[in-house]
Scaffold this motif. Sequence first.
Motif: not given
Length: 320
Positions: A28, A36, A109, A250, A277
């Motif tokens: 990555t 992203r 969440c 995001n 997150n």
Amino acid sequence: MKTRIIASGSYLPSKVVTNDDFAKIMDTSDEWISQRTGIKERRFEEDSNAHMASYAAIKALENIDYESIDCIIAATYTPDSYIPGLAAEVRKTLNIRRPIPTFDLNAACSGFIFALETANAYIKAKIYKRILVVGSDMNSKTLDFTDRSTSILFGDGAGAVVLEASDKGIIDTILGGEIDRDSSLSLKVSDMQTNPFTKDALNKVEYFEMNGSEVFKFAVRVVNKTIKDLLTRNKLSIDDIDYVVSHQANQRILNMAARSLKTSKDKFLTNLEYYGNTSSASVPILLDESLRKGIIKENAKIIVIAFGGGLSYGASLIEI
Ligand code: UT7
């Protein structure tokens, strides 16, 4: 009579893990993750969820007598143990001796919003006067660090609020859920134990799994619809709302929600660049930071909103 947030607190672990740190252990890059998701770094806890949750609670209670708390609700899906639960651990650290109830609530969440509404119902029913609600998740212990599409998204942290009756506060709430037919978000319980009377253990350690693009579409859809529904049934427009304190999954979800509501993306507060997150902790951490920095001021109208596994979602319209 309404339920008001009279104090807040949060805790972030000191260990910072950057996107470049991830690039050292998997295929990555900082560029991919930043573009992203908007995330640059996250915090990983080296002690326990109870440690994080307790310190967020201590911050929230810095000017409040611990013995005045009538009930503790902890939103989490990552407790250190099933028994005792996280809320019981927080109470132990606070050393509250009155025989108050403590319990955990898991709505992935969305958990903090569900806990907030549970506390709201108790206070409006005059069952408890002052409730401590904590949202705290130690995501790092559930992550599969060979899964680059999921592990880069999450961090650890805790947030807490203290609630009591007032003439202003939570105006309206929507909680909801949909069937997760394709297991878009899952964390199964690891099966390591052998029961001599039934089956052999599978000896399987389970990790957090997610179908990112399905969850992305769900999130954009429910954030847009839930905010519109809250506004419509309270005869408000998005211009009447000072800030949206959303679950931090995001940056693109937040930007798309702002665009579909025809409002500025600055109305959606954000800190995911630094923390990623943090699941149940996302909303209370962002709320606490925004209150302490004076971004959210007294009498402001805000919407707190979260979405996640289940699939679940929830939002509250609040006057601060
Ligand atoms: O609280 C729970 C709520 N969770 C969420 O809200 C998450 C919502 N979903 C998302 O945020 C996004 O869907 C992700 C960030 C998870 C993924 O972004 P995406 O734009 O949907 O990417 P994708 O899954 O469609 O993958 C695009 C490409 C793929 O490569 P190919 O198949 O096109 O060659 C992935 O393998 O990006 C690749 N990819 C990565 N590349 C570099 C996936 N993860 C990574 C990565 N680094 N970490």
